[in-house]
Scaffold this motif. Structure first.
Motif, PDB file in Angstrom:
ATOM      1  N   ASP A  75       1.006  -0.689   0.132  1.00 59.98           N
ATOM      2  CA  ASP A  75       0.065   0.086   0.000  1.00 59.98           C
ATOM      3  C   ASP A  75       1.260   1.168   0.273  1.00 59.98           C
ATOM      4  OD1 ASP A  75      -3.042  -1.329   0.012  1.00 59.98           O
ATOM      5  OD2 ASP A  75      -2.041  -1.579   2.167  1.00 59.98           O
ATOM      6  N   ASN A 105      -1.399  -1.298  -4.720  1.00 60.70           N
ATOM      7  CA  ASN A 105      -1.613  -2.026  -4.518  1.00 60.70           C
ATOM      8  C   ASN A 105      -2.900  -1.927  -5.133  1.00 60.70           C
ATOM      9  OD1 ASN A 105       0.241  -3.528  -1.736  1.00 60.70           O
ATOM     10  ND2 ASN A 105      -0.539  -4.874  -4.213  1.00 60.70           N
ATOM     11  N   ARG A 109      -6.776  -4.301  -4.505  1.00 59.72           N
ATOM     12  CA  ARG A 109      -5.935  -4.605  -3.321  1.00 59.72           C
ATOM     13  C   ARG A 109      -6.606  -6.102  -2.422  1.00 59.72           C
ATOM     14  NH1 ARG A 109      -6.780  -3.123   2.273  1.00 59.72           N
ATOM     15  NH2 ARG A 109      -4.932  -2.833   2.991  1.00 59.72           N
TER      16      ARG A 109
END
Length: 418
Positions: A75, A105, A109
Motif C-alpha cells: 500500500d 495495490n 487490493r
C-alpha cells in the motif's frame, strides 16, 4: 470601433505568456524534500504493469558506491510518506539508512493481499485470494528488478498494514527466504473465511525454525468504539463478530510470545489510544527500533574511545568491534560510515588527542581511498600540527581525485602561507 480580432490575439498572447511563466515556475519550484520516485515494471506473474515508488537516501549522491538495506512497503501510496517521515528521524542513529520501495495495490487490493480464496466468494466484492501469486511477483520479479537498478544490499524488511499485514505474516510462514524482518500492523487474521489463518500460523510457529528472522506485530484498540467495557484479557472470552479482529491478533501474539523454541525474534505491542489506522505511525516507529535494536552505537564504547587514557590501538579495536557486530547482523561485510569516522577524528582533534585523531583519519583513507573528503580531513590534521608540507600533500591528492575548485583554492592558500 473595437477591433475584436486584435483583442482576441492580445488575450491569447497573455495566456500563452502566463502559462509559460507558470510552467517555468513549477519546473523551478524548490521543495522542502521530495520522496517516492515513480517507477514501474511489467509482471509476467500478474500479467500487468505494476507501479512502485522508490526512495533512495540522499547520501548516495556523495558516495556512488554505497549500498543500502531495502524496506518493501505494501500500500505504498498511503504508507510510504508515513514511513519515510519516521525513518528520517531514526536513520543513522537507531536504524540504518534504507531504500524504501512502496508497492501500488490500488488496482485490486483484496486480490493482491489475501492469500486464500473462499469457497463461496461474494459477488458484490472484488475476488480475493491472489496473495500467493502476488508474493511470487515480489520474490521473483520485484526484488530482482530493484536489486538490478538500485544500490541495494540483500538485507530486507517487509511491511504491511491490515490485509497487508496478513500477507506479511503469510510470507514469513510460507516464503521466508526473501526477507530478514517482518512488520505486521493490525494483520487481518480473521479474514480467512473457510481458511483458519490463526490456526495454521500458530502451527507454523510451533513447528518451524525461524533462524535469523524477526517479527513485530502492532495491535490497535478496536474495542473502544464498541462500548463493551472490554480489555485485552476479557475480550479473548468474547465470541461476538465485532471483536473477531482483535481477538485473532491477540491470540496470535500470545502464541508467538509463548513459543520460544522456534528461534523467531518476536515482539508485539498493544496501543490502547490508537485505532486501526492511526496505529501505523507509533507501531512502525516501535517496530523499527525493535528490529534494529542492535544497530545504535554503544555510548559507553564511544566514551571509552574519547577517553584520553585509552590507547590508540584499543580505541581502534573498540571502533572496529561494532563493525564486526553489524556485519554479523546484516550477513555481509559492513564498512563504517565515512562521516562517522570523520566526525570522530575531528572530535578527538578538538580534544587535543592528536595521535588518536590521526589514527582515525588514516583508517578513513584506508576505507575510502577514492573520497577527496578523507584527504582533505587529513590535510586539516597536518595543518593543525603546523606541518604545511604534509597538509599540501593531502590537499593535492584531494584535488587530483575531485578536480573541484574548493581543493584548488585550498592548495593556493596553503602555498601562500608557507
Amino acid at each position: 470601433m473595437i477591433n475584436k480580432p486584435l483583442i482576441i490575439l492580445t488575450i491569447s498572447l497573455i495566456m500563452i505568456i502566463h502559462n509559460s511563466l507558470f510552467s517555468q515556475s513549477k519546473k523551478d519550484q524548490q521543495y522542502l524534500f521530495e520522496i517516492g520516485l515513480v517507477d514501474s515494471l511489467y509482471s509476467k506473474t500478474l500479467g500487468e504493469y505494476r507501479k512502485i515508488w522508490v526512495h533512495v537516501p540522499e547520501s548516495v549522491t556523495s558516495d556512488k558506491n554505497k549500498k543500502y538495506p531495502v524496506l518493501i512497503v505494501l500500500d505504498g501510496d498511503t504508507q510510504l510518506l508515513k514511513i519515510r517521515a519516521i525513518l528520517q528521524q531514526l536513520e543513522g542513529v537507531k536504524v540504518p539508512e534504507m531504500i524504501i520501495i512502496g508497492v501500488d495495490n490500488n488496482t485490486n487490493r483484496l486480490r493482491d493481499l489475501t492469500p486464500t480464496k473462499p469457497h463461496n466468494p461474494s459477488p458484490a466484492s472484488p475476488l480475493p485470494g491472489g496473495g500467493e501469486k502476488f508474493t511470487q511477483f515480489i520474490q521473483n520479479e520485484l526484488l530482482p528488478y530493484v536489486d538490478s537498478k538500485y544500490p541495494t544490499t540483500p538485507y530486507r524488511t517487509f511491511f504491511g498494514h491490515s490485509i497487508g499485514g496478513l500477507l506479511v505474516l503469510n510470507s514469513l510462514f510460507l516464503n521466508s527466504a526473501s526477507f530478514n524482518n517482518y512488520i505486521a500492523i493490525e494483520p487481518s487474521l480473521w479474514r480467512g473465511g473457510d481458511y483458519d489463518y490463526l490456526k495454521e500460523y500458530s502451527t507454523y510457529l510451533k513447528n518451524t525454525q525461524f533462524f535469523q528472522k524477526s517479527l513485530f506485530v502492532g495491535v490497535a484498540n478496536t474495542m473502544s468504539r464498541l462500548n463493551l467495557n472490554l480489555d485485552t484479557t476479557s475480550v479473548l472470552k468474547d465470541n461476538s463478530r465485532a471483536t473477531e479482529h482483535i481477538r485473532h491478533i491477540l491470540t496470535f501474539a500470545k502464541t508467538a510470545s509463548e513459543t520460544n523454541q522456534n528461534k523467531l525474534n518476536f515482539d508485539w505491542k498493544y496501543y490502547d489510544n490508537e485505532d486501526h489506522n492511526s496505529v501505523v505511525l507509533r507501531s512502525t516507529y516501535d517496530a523499527l527500533c525493535f528490529l534494529f535494536s542492535w544497530y545504535p552505537e554503544n555510548k559507553n564504547d564511544l566514551m571509552k574511545i574519547k577517553n584520553a587514557d585509552t590507547p590508540v590501538d584499543e580505541a581502534l579495536n573498540i571502533f572496529n568491534k561494532r563493525n564486526k557486530e553489524l556485519s554479523s547482523h546484516f550477513g555481509y561485510t559492513v564498512m563504517p560510515e565515512e562521516q562517522v569516522i570523520n566526525r570522530l577524528g575531528y572530535q578527538l582533534l578538538s580534544m587535543g588527542q592528536s595521535e588518536k585523531s590521526y589514527a582515525f583519519f588514516k583508517i578513513n583513507i584506508d576505507y575510502y581511498p577514492k573520497s577527496p573528503n578523507v584527504y582533505d580531513s587529513m590535510a586539516d590534521y597536518f595543518e593543525s600540527e603546523k606541518d604545511k608540507e604534509n597538509a599540501l600533500k593531502y590537499a593535492r591528492i584531494a584535488y587530483e581525485i575531485s578536480g573541484e575548485d574548493y581543493y584548488k583554492d585550498r592548495i593556493k592558500k596553503l602555498e601562500s602561507n608557507k
